[in-house]
Design an enzyme around this catalytic site. Structure first.
Site, PDB file in Angstrom:
ATOM      1  N   THR A  97       0.882  -1.244   0.132  1.00  0.00           N
ATOM      2  CA  THR A  97      -0.150   0.472  -0.266  1.00  0.00           C
ATOM      3  C   THR A  97       0.924   1.270  -0.483  1.00  0.00           C
ATOM      4  O   THR A  97       1.662   1.519   1.179  1.00  0.00           O
ATOM      5  CB  THR A  97      -0.569  -0.126   1.369  1.00  0.00           C
ATOM      6  N   LYS A 173      -7.081   1.325  -2.930  1.00  0.00           N
ATOM      7  CA  LYS A 173      -6.675   1.058  -1.675  1.00  0.00           C
ATOM      8  C   LYS A 173      -6.910   2.230  -0.629  1.00  0.00           C
ATOM      9  O   LYS A 173      -7.009   1.529   0.669  1.00  0.00           O
ATOM     10  CB  LYS A 173      -5.518   0.239  -1.996  1.00  0.00           C
ATOM     11  N   LYS A 242       0.172   6.116   8.231  1.00  0.00           N
ATOM     12  CA  LYS A 242       0.943   5.713   7.561  1.00  0.00           C
ATOM     13  C   LYS A 242      -0.255   6.360   6.067  1.00  0.00           C
ATOM     14  O   LYS A 242      -0.063   6.996   5.607  1.00  0.00           O
ATOM     15  CB  LYS A 242       1.966   4.558   6.948  1.00  0.00           C
TER      16      LYS A 242
END
Length: 308
Positions: A97, A173, A242
């Site tokens: 990701t 995503k 993150k």
């Protein structure tokens, strides 16, 4: 696909994903920075690479499952990077990701070397990876997507194609992870209200997960938040921060405010500041409990619900 597949990154997600590939009959050459994490796969027949680049064969396929953009760029760029090692005809299947901008940059780099880059981030925790129940989002050149489809099928329960531009899969995503984070906050607040009103938070969570929100996020995370249970860890708090930061960066690229993203980012930072970095990211609920003046211990008593 009979050639040896390079697999780089054997963390909580990568190791079971690689194990499923091996179980499906694919030959693997594996690398992990902490070499011992490759031991089980090597014992099962995989070859061990001493460096990331050594896992790659010219014109072959390399799969990366790494923690963040910096780790992905480190193994891809440079003289010994996998982009140059893969070369013409090679395919880099990146399942991390990362930011859409990173996907665009790496896709261009692979094109310059005559290869291709497929972005294929996944939805699912380590238990889903082990059970081959991941949902995979794939984007990149159509021919390369078709070539790696058997690999994706061996690791997940379904694949969603997002077209030719690799960054599209990363956009999708990050949208998904942003929605998960927003719902973690919403559930944490909602169950705190229930508890303060004397209603059993677990009963509320069960009702919602069975009716209005009958979906994995409410059935899984909702149950854990209601029970104030944040281990075992499926997704660590720093990784959650993150991804929320990446979602905020994605919004900034198109000059868009993301108020909920900012709220959840601050909640994650506050929870990390309290020394909870090794917990699951759903432990932001503990900060909600702190703000509400509630105990971290499971609720005792209160009004329960029964189904009739």
């Amino acid at each position: 696909m009979n050639s040896e597949i390079g697999f780089i990154g054997l963390g909580a997600m990568g190791e079971p994903m690689a194990a499923n590939l091996a179980a499906a009959g694919f030959k693997l050459r594996v690398f992990n920075r902490t070499a011992s994490k490759a031991d089980a796969l090597v014992a099962a027949g995989a070859a061990r690479a001493e460096r990331a680049g050594d896992a790659v064969t010219s014109g072959g396929v390399a799969i990366t499952m790494l923690a963040d953009d910096a780790a992905l760029e480190q193994v891809t760029l440079g003289k010994d990077g996998i982009a140059q090692r893969l070369g013409r005809g090679g395919i880099h299947l990146s399942m991390s990701t990362v930011a859409p901008a990173t996907a665009r940059r790496l896709a261009e780099l692979h094109r310059a070397h005559g290869g291709s880059y497929i972005a294929a981030p996944v939805f699912g925790r380590p238990d889903a990876a082990k059970a081959r129940r991941l949902w995979i989002l794939a984007a990149g050149p159509a021919a390369s997507r078709a070539a790696v489809r058997p690999l994706l099928d061996a690791m997940g329960q379904g694949v969603f194609d997002f077209g030719e531009a690799p960054a599209s899969a990363n956009v999708a995503k990050l949208i998904g992870n942003f929605l998960i984070a927003a719902n973690l906050e919403a559930m944490s607040e909602a169950f705190a209200i229930a508890e303060k009103q004397g209603v059993d938070r677990a009963a509320v969570a069960e009702m919602l997960a069975s009716t209005l929100f009958a979906c994995p996020i409410y059935q899984g995370y909702g149950k854990a938040i209601a029970a104030k249970r944040f281990t075992p860890v499926g997704f660590r708090m720093p990784l959650g921060l993150k991804d929320v930061e990446l979602a905020l960066g994605m919004a900034r690229e198109v000059t868009m405010a993301l108020p909920m993203g900012s709220l959840v980012r601050d909640r994650l930072i506050a929870t990390l500041a309290k020394g909870r970095g090794e917990m699951d990211w759903s432990a932001i609920a503990l900060s909600v409990l702190d703000d509400a003046g509630l105990s971290h211990e499971p609720q005792r008593g209160g009004t329960s619900a029964s189904r009739s």
